[in-house]
Design a protein around this motif. Structure first.
Motif, short mmCIF file in Angstrom:
data_model
loop_
_atom_site.label_atom_id
_atom_site.label_comp_id
_atom_site.label_asym_id
_atom_site.label_seq_id
_atom_site.Cartn_x
_atom_site.Cartn_y
_atom_site.Cartn_z
N PHE A 107 0.82 -1.20 0.00
CA PHE A 107 0.00 0.00 0.00
C PHE A 107 0.86 1.26 0.00
N ASN B 18 -9.20 11.02 4.35
CA ASN B 18 -8.70 9.66 4.50
C ASN B 18 -8.85 9.21 5.95
N ARG C 113 -9.29 -2.34 -2.61
CA ARG C 113 -8.15 -1.43 -2.78
C ARG C 113 -7.47 -1.63 -4.13
N LEU D 139 -6.77 1.39 -6.54
CA LEU D 139 -5.43 1.64 -7.09
C LEU D 139 -5.48 1.64 -8.62
N SER E 288 -10.53 9.13 -4.21
CA SER E 288 -9.77 7.88 -4.25
C SER E 288 -9.01 7.66 -2.95
N TYR E 289 -8.35 8.69 -2.47
CA TYR E 289 -7.58 8.61 -1.23
C TYR E 289 -8.51 8.41 -0.02
N MET F 86 -9.49 4.82 0.09
CA MET F 86 -8.39 4.02 0.61
C MET F 86 -8.40 4.05 2.14
N TRP G 55 -8.89 0.96 4.81
CA TRP G 55 -7.76 0.67 5.69
C TRP G 55 -8.24 0.11 7.03
N SER H 118 -0.87 -1.40 -7.51
CA SER H 118 -2.06 -2.23 -7.72
C SER H 118 -1.66 -3.69 -7.92
#
Length: 173
Positions: A1, A30, A61, A65, A88-89, A92, A96, A155
């Motif tokens: 990651f 995030n 994820r 990615l 996108s972030y 993630m 997480w 990815s």
């Protein structure tokens, strides 16, 4: 990651020409998404199990990615590229919490009760070494081959790790 997390803010600043406020918002979102998802991840583990939850989070994820790779290659001049990068972030961060809770739960179940703390400590040490190594690799790849290749590599690494996890799942259950 970390092949993704380390260079992404630099990509935001240098390629998408985001400002420091957008990068701050990206980090904030995030962390907020991760905090919100911690309770959801615990319920999901209780409902569908550790292995399925971890697999779902890892492979989600991979998709994120992949989207980031698409963003880095094709959407750099697109008007909404910065909000898409922040989204996108943020996603993630949401996933997480599922990965974090699943791994700690898995380690706790696999370790001998008196060694659980030590096992989690080793896991955290391994993560730290991964962050250092990923920082070095991502710097070279981003510089030499570009961010699109860097995010594609991230990815691919997560996909390979996810496949390895799926082969290990029967032992966790």
């Amino acid at each position: 990651f970390q092949l993704f997390f380390i260079p992404f803010p630099v990509f935001m600043l240098n390629v998408l020409h985001a400002g420091t406020i957008e990068v701050f918002i990206m980090y904030l979102m995030n962390n907020v998404a991760s905090a919100i998802a911690f309770r959801i991840s615990g319920r999901t583990i209780n409902r569908i199990g550790v292995s399925r939850t971890l697999s779902m989070a890892l492979f989600s994820r991979v998709g994120i990615l992949g989207f980031s790779t698409f963003l880095a290659i094709l959407l750099m001049g697109f008007r909404f590229s910065i909000p898409l990068a922040i989204m996108s972030y943020t996603l993630m961060g949401f996933f997480w919490s599922f990965i974090s809770i699943s791994w700690v739960t898995s380690i706790s179940k696999l370790a001998i009760p008196e060694n659980r703390g030590k096992a989690i400590g080793y896991y955290n040490s391994f993560l730290g070494v991964g962050q250092i190594g990923s920082g070095v690799v991502s710097g070279y790849v981003s510089f030499a081959l570009g961010y699109g290749m860097e995010f594609f590599l991230a990815s691919l690494a997560v996909l390979i790790g996810g496949i390895m996890l799926v082969s290990f799942q029967p032992k966790i259950n």
